[in-house]
Design an enzyme around this catalytic site. Structure first.
Site, short mmCIF file in Angstrom:
data_model
loop_
_atom_site.label_atom_id
_atom_site.label_comp_id
_atom_site.label_asym_id
_atom_site.label_seq_id
_atom_site.Cartn_x
_atom_site.Cartn_y
_atom_site.Cartn_z
N LYS A 4 1.15 -3.38 -4.16
CA LYS A 4 2.15 -2.71 -3.34
C LYS A 4 2.76 -3.80 -2.48
O LYS A 4 2.10 -4.37 -1.62
CB LYS A 4 1.53 -1.61 -2.46
CG LYS A 4 2.58 -0.92 -1.59
CD LYS A 4 1.97 0.07 -0.62
CE LYS A 4 3.04 0.66 0.30
NZ LYS A 4 2.48 1.55 1.34
N TYR A 60 -2.51 -4.47 -1.47
CA TYR A 60 -1.42 -4.14 -0.54
C TYR A 60 -1.09 -5.39 0.27
O TYR A 60 -1.88 -5.81 1.12
CB TYR A 60 -1.88 -2.99 0.35
CG TYR A 60 -0.85 -2.37 1.25
CD1 TYR A 60 0.50 -2.72 1.21
CD2 TYR A 60 -1.22 -1.39 2.16
CE1 TYR A 60 1.43 -2.13 2.04
CE2 TYR A 60 -0.30 -0.78 3.00
CZ TYR A 60 1.02 -1.16 2.94
OH TYR A 60 1.93 -0.56 3.78
#
Length: 292
Positions: A163, A135
């Site tokens: 992400k 992330y």
């Protein structure tokens, strides 16, 4: 490659009016989201209020949602913390509770250098047998996962996705062209744009209230109806702006709108504060216009 699905929802964590974990509500909400088009759920991410839920609550949430959705969708568990040992513990607990994958944010607050960030991710990748999505959200963590670091990390067989909330569209395209990393748009305004250049899909907060509309954007593109996909992305844009760009965290706006729609939500935990009545009314008006 879509290792975790294509239309992933960054799911809120429902609480009771008293602020306790609402597992029944979580099951009902998860079933609703999957039935309406999500093929993956991210639990205990930013939208899921991971900083204010306990380790035991995180595990219980995974177990409950797994029971509710079965194998109809993947479960990706947020396990990122600033502490490598704690993150590894959460990763092992998530695997035991039934998660399909792990979302691991760059260590925040302590701002480690790139070699330390790389070592952190590699240790988590070896802590379990689950695949990882990294992330990258430097606006919240204070640390970027630099492209050269991602190139090296992509060589690990369990580091499979990113992400992307870096707002560095050029780097995302370069990394997609040079690696097998599956890139998921973590910013709802980038869903179609990233998908069109080879992204795997999205991890969407807006999908928490309008899952069918978010999925329709990707469905239209996959069907070759690119003009329709563009219209649908434009259609959802006012809701993206209302939920994500009005000065309140997406958790707050999502919970306000879900509660107004009669879906499980409950309060946010301090230090977050609930949306006011005027904000909720504006959110509902925008939602009704977008989904009409």
């Amino acid at each position: 490659m879509t290792p975790f699905g294509r239309t992933l929802c960054a799911m809120i964590t429902p609480f009771t009016p008293a602020g306790a974990l609402d597992l029944d509500g979580a099951q009902r909400l998860a079933d609703h989201l999957v039935t309406r088009g999500c093929d993956g759920l991210v639990l205990s991410g930013t939208t899921g209020e991971s900083p204010t839920t306990t380790d035991a609550e995180k595990s219980a949430l995974i177990t409950a949602v797994r029971e509710a959705i079965g194998t109809r969708a993947t479960i990706v568990a947020g396990v990122g913390t600033p502490d490598t040992a704690h993150t590894a513990e959460l990763a092992r607990a998530a695997e035991q509770a039934g998660a399909d994958g792990l979302l691991v944010v760059a260590p925040y607050y302590n701002c480690p250098p790139q070699d330390a960030i790389e070592a952190h991710f590699l240790e988590i990748a070896t802590a379990t047998g689950l695949p990882l999505a990294l992330y990258d959200i430097p606006a919240r963590t204070g640390s970027r996962i630099e492209p050269e670091t991602l190139l090296r990390l992509a060589e690990h067989p369990r580091i499979m996705a990113v992400k992307d909330c870096s707002y560095d569209f050029l780097s995302a395209q370069k990394l997609m062209s040079r690696t097998d990393l599956a890139y998921y748009a973590g910013c709802d305004e980038h869903i179609l744009a990233l998908y069109a250049v080879g992204g795997a899909g999205c991890v969407s907060t807006v999908a928490g209230v309008a899952p069918d509309l978010v999925r329709a954007v990707l469905d239209a593109f996959d069907a070759g109806e690119t003009a329709r996909a563009t219209r649908l992305q434009h259609r959802v844009t006012p809701l993206i702006e209302a939920m994500m760009a009005n000065g309140l965290p997406g958790t707050v706006t999502a919970k306000a709108l879900l509660a107004d729609l009669g879906l499980p939500a409950g309060p946010v935990r301090p230090p977050l504060r609930p949306a006011g009545s005027r904000t909720t009314e504006e959110l509902r008006r925008t939602y009704d216009l977008v989904t009409a």
